[in-house]
Design a protein around this motif. Structure first.
Motif, mmCIF file in Angstrom:
data_model
loop_
_atom_site.group_PDB
_atom_site.id
_atom_site.type_symbol
_atom_site.label_atom_id
_atom_site.label_comp_id
_atom_site.label_asym_id
_atom_site.label_seq_id
_atom_site.Cartn_x
_atom_site.Cartn_y
_atom_site.Cartn_z
ATOM 1 N N ALA A 186 0.844 -1.203 0.000
ATOM 2 C CA ALA A 186 0.000 0.000 0.000
ATOM 3 C C ALA A 186 0.874 1.245 0.000
ATOM 4 N N GLY A 187 1.951 1.202 0.805
ATOM 5 C CA GLY A 187 2.836 2.357 0.884
ATOM 6 C C GLY A 187 3.659 2.549 -0.374
ATOM 7 N N ARG A 188 4.160 1.452 -0.909
ATOM 8 C CA ARG A 188 5.061 1.596 -2.045
ATOM 9 C C ARG A 188 4.301 1.645 -3.374
ATOM 10 N N VAL A 189 3.350 0.745 -3.542
ATOM 11 C CA VAL A 189 2.712 0.558 -4.845
ATOM 12 C C VAL A 189 1.396 1.323 -4.965
ATOM 13 N N GLY A 190 0.566 1.232 -3.903
ATOM 14 C CA GLY A 190 -0.719 1.933 -3.946
ATOM 15 C C GLY A 190 -0.524 3.420 -4.152
ATOM 16 N N SER A 191 0.438 3.995 -3.419
ATOM 17 C CA SER A 191 0.711 5.423 -3.565
ATOM 18 C C SER A 191 1.212 5.715 -4.974
ATOM 19 N N GLY A 192 2.064 4.832 -5.486
ATOM 20 C CA GLY A 192 2.604 5.041 -6.827
ATOM 21 C C GLY A 192 1.519 5.037 -7.890
ATOM 22 N N ILE A 193 0.571 4.105 -7.749
ATOM 23 C CA ILE A 193 -0.534 4.024 -8.718
ATOM 24 C C ILE A 193 -1.348 5.321 -8.673
ATOM 25 N N ALA A 194 -1.698 5.740 -7.450
ATOM 26 C CA ALA A 194 -2.513 6.961 -7.316
ATOM 27 C C ALA A 194 -1.776 8.154 -7.900
ATOM 28 N N ALA A 195 -0.471 8.259 -7.610
ATOM 29 C CA ALA A 195 0.291 9.409 -8.103
ATOM 30 C C ALA A 195 0.399 9.383 -9.624
ATOM 31 N N GLU A 196 0.658 8.202 -10.176
ATOM 32 C CA GLU A 196 0.834 8.122 -11.628
ATOM 33 C C GLU A 196 -0.469 8.438 -12.365
ATOM 34 N N LEU A 197 -1.540 7.775 -11.943
ATOM 35 C CA LEU A 197 -2.820 8.016 -12.627
ATOM 36 C C LEU A 197 -3.294 9.448 -12.378
ATOM 37 N N GLY A 198 -3.048 9.957 -11.164
ATOM 38 C CA GLY A 198 -3.438 11.331 -10.849
ATOM 39 C C GLY A 198 -2.726 12.334 -11.744
ATOM 40 N N SER A 199 -1.407 12.149 -11.900
ATOM 41 C CA SER A 199 -0.664 13.074 -12.770
ATOM 42 C C SER A 199 -1.133 12.956 -14.209
ATOM 43 N N MET A 200 -1.427 11.725 -14.630
ATOM 44 C CA MET A 200 -1.906 11.548 -16.001
ATOM 45 C C MET A 200 -3.244 12.259 -16.188
ATOM 46 N N LEU A 201 -4.062 12.217 -15.136
ATOM 47 C CA LEU A 201 -5.377 12.856 -15.243
ATOM 48 C C LEU A 201 -5.237 14.370 -15.342
ATOM 49 N N VAL A 202 -4.430 14.965 -14.449
ATOM 50 C CA VAL A 202 -4.349 16.427 -14.442
ATOM 51 C C VAL A 202 -3.601 16.954 -15.660
ATOM 52 N N SER A 203 -2.738 16.134 -16.280
ATOM 53 C CA SER A 203 -2.062 16.614 -17.491
ATOM 54 C C SER A 203 -2.824 16.171 -18.747
ATOM 55 N N GLU A 204 -4.077 15.798 -18.567
ATOM 56 C CA GLU A 204 -4.998 15.463 -19.673
ATOM 57 C C GLU A 204 -4.596 14.212 -20.449
ATOM 58 N N GLN A 205 -3.657 13.423 -19.915
ATOM 59 C CA GLN A 205 -3.239 12.226 -20.650
ATOM 60 C C GLN A 205 -4.349 11.178 -20.693
ATOM 61 N N ILE A 206 -5.173 11.146 -19.632
ATOM 62 C CA ILE A 206 -6.277 10.187 -19.616
ATOM 63 C C ILE A 206 -7.294 10.550 -20.706
ATOM 64 N N ASP A 207 -7.570 11.874 -20.801
ATOM 65 C CA ASP A 207 -8.480 12.335 -21.855
ATOM 66 C C ASP A 207 -7.896 12.043 -23.228
ATOM 67 N N LYS A 258 -8.466 6.540 -6.439
ATOM 68 C CA LYS A 258 -7.996 7.836 -5.938
ATOM 69 C C LYS A 258 -7.278 8.607 -7.038
ATOM 70 N N GLY A 259 -6.474 7.897 -7.821
ATOM 71 C CA GLY A 259 -5.763 8.562 -8.914
ATOM 72 C C GLY A 259 -6.719 9.142 -9.932
ATOM 73 N N LEU A 260 -7.716 8.353 -10.317
ATOM 74 C CA LEU A 260 -8.631 8.779 -11.379
ATOM 75 C C LEU A 260 -9.669 9.790 -10.894
#
Lengths: 271, 254
Positions: B100-121, B210-212
């Motif tokens: 949860a600390g190593r991977v869960g946070s990484g997933i949230a951060a990666e998907l979150g950054s992708m979302l705010v930089s419009e990469q998901i769109d 959380k990321g999305l």
């Protein structure tokens, strides 16, 4: 019945996020081969218009028609086929950080399971179009802001979509790079007959898009011409959004002669 | 909006996300390559911390219980104690918390950054379903890798306990190992594998959700990351309690 005259048509489209009204019964159309420049201040729903066309968000009311298809009630799977006809250039490029320039441009073809040997010539042609053949192996974080947008344009052009959406492609760029981006849009409009919505708030873009055009001479060279006083480009129209409404729709000449106080302020302030 | 309503809405959204993942996971395109890549990044990448966690947990268990066991004259069951504790409880929970600390946070951060930089769109605009391309591979990766890592954690833990028992209690390795073997029954192992499978799913789905659902730019990414770790950790501990009860009554003390 949807007419096949318009590449994109909005009919009384309304959208609100909670209490905030973004679009209030907005109607406009983009004819085939036409560029529609959408203007307005920040937070006036300019980018929202593009997202609606792509079906990334759905309107609360009204209909949206893309290439003769009413996409308003399409689900995500149905939208995927519509999106193949549309290329979108995002504000900051929205390149995939983990992929190289080549892989970014090739993305759409790989998703469509196109064979690798067929992908390469397409990618190289698109990169040549935006003049970035040298950057093919670079990662997005090695590129400047202008280069990222150009790669974004190249990526949007893969699959030769007949509709291109530009979301403030020139925001935050120096005048020369911004002009390069506008010239790409002109090339697509005049040589490829692409229909487009160009969201911007920069007067310089409006100037270029409204008064210049590009032709190919006998030797295949591209020549940028100015419309001058005797003729008037009719393939570029403008709309101005304010508080969820279209307060102006027409040509650049009409806009400059408009007496609407907000448009006057907008034009004077940007100058 | 008050806390309860927000909580209910989040549960609803997570349920919808799970539904979309389950629907998407069996329909092509499947992105098998991406699944393997995520298994490597999320699973194999976490091996070092899992080895360290397991080793020291096992060692400290043997160390702490050694004196008490000696008082009652049953120091020979040290192996069993360490192995049972690890397989039933500490292996799954500690592995999950580490993930949860190593991977869960990484997933949230990666998907979150992708979302705010419009990469998901951008992804959706280019004809890809982000649920299939981003969420499903991560869930599959964690659901498969969390049990694998837990087994490794248990194994290394028993070895850590062995080392501590030999060094500090002067126990014979054969006594320790023989006692440890007694703890390892099929039902114990089965119970010890059910837990990390569920935890792996929880970590992945919370991280992705959380990321999305990131809002508010870069600051929002930080917030999503923190929340994903906090929510996943609490869920792991709470679900562990419930699962322990179920496993105890169904498998171990029927």
């Amino acid at each position: 019945m949807a007419t096949k005259l318009s590449a994109i048509e909005f009919r009384d489209v309304s959208l609100a996020f909670g209490e905030r009204v973004i679009l209030d019964r907005v109607s406009f159309g983009v004819r085939y081969g036409e560029s529609k420049v959408v203007m307005g201040g920040s937070g006036m729903g300019k980018s929202t218009v593009l997202r609606l066309v792509l079906g990334l968000i759905k309107p609360d009311a009204g209909r949206i028609i893309v290439d003769g298809e009413d996409i308003t009630d399409y689900n995500e799977e149905q939208m995927m086929t519509v999106r193949r006809k549309i290329g979108m250039v995002f504000q900051e490029g929205a390149l995939f950080d983990s992929l190289s320039v080549y892989d970014n441009v090739a993305y759409r073809l790989r998703e469509q399971r196109v064979a690798e040997p067929e992908i390469e010539p397409v990618v190289m042609r698109m990169l040549k179009f935006v003049d970035l053949e040298d950057a093919v192996d670079k990662m997005p974080n090695e590129l400047s802001g202008g280069m990222r947008r150009r790669v974004g344009i190249a990526r949007a052009l893969v699959g030769s979509p007949k509709i291109i959406l530009y979301d403030e492609p020139t925001a935050g760029l120096d005048p020369i790079t911004a002009r390069t981006i506008c010239e790409l849009a002109l090339k697509l409009r005049d040589l490829e007959e692409v229909s487009s919505i160009f969201v911007t708030h920069r007067l310089q873009d409006i100037e270029v898009l409204a008064s210049e055009y590009v032709v190919r001479d006998d030797f295949g060279n591209l020549i940028f011409e100015h419309e001058g006083d005797k003729m008037c480009l009719i393939n570029t129209k403008f709309i101005m959004l304010k508080d969820g409404n279209v307060i102006f729709s027409g040509s650049d000449e009409e806009m400059r002669n408009s007496g609407h106080p907000y448009i006057r302020k907008f034009l004077d302030h940007e100058r | 909006m008050n806390l309860i309503v927000r909580g209910i809405i989040q549960i609803q959204e997570i349920t919808l996300l799970i539904g979309r993942v389950l629907r998407g996971i069996f329909r092509p395109p499947l992105y098998l390559g991406e699944m393997v890549r995520q298994m490597d990044i999320l699973g194999f990448g976490s091996l070092t911390i899992i080895l360290l966690t397991g080793f020291f947990t096992g060692a400290v268990l043997a160390l702490n219980t050694g004196n008490t066991l000696q008082k009652f004259g049953v120091e020979s069951v040290a192996g069993q104690l360490v192995a049972t504790s690890l397989i039933r409880e500490l292996g799954p929970v500690l592995t999950a918390l580490m993930l949860a600390g190593r991977v869960g946070s990484g997933i949230a951060a990666e998907l979150g950054s992708m979302l705010v930089s419009e990469q998901i769109d951008a992804m959706r605009a280019l004809g890809t379903d982000p649920i299939k391309k981003l969420v499903a591979p991560r869930i599959v990766a964690l659901v498969t890798m969390a049990p694998a890592l837990t087994v490794i954690c248990d194994m290394v833990g028993v070895l850590g306990g062995l080392l501590a028992a030999i060094t500090f209690q002067g126990q014979a390795s054969s006594v320790y190992m023989a006692s440890a073997k007694e703890a390892v029954t099929y039902n114990e192992i089965l119970g010890g594998l059910i837990k990390p499978t569920v935890f792996g799913f929880l970590i992945a789905i919370i991280g992705c959700y959380k990321g999305l659902s990131t809002t508010g730019g870069t600051v929002g990414v930080g917030r999503s990351t923190t929340q994903s770790v906090v929510i996943a950790s609490i869920l792991i501990i709470a679900v562990d309690f419930l699962l322990s009860k179920v496993i105890l009554s169904l498998l171990l003390e029927p």
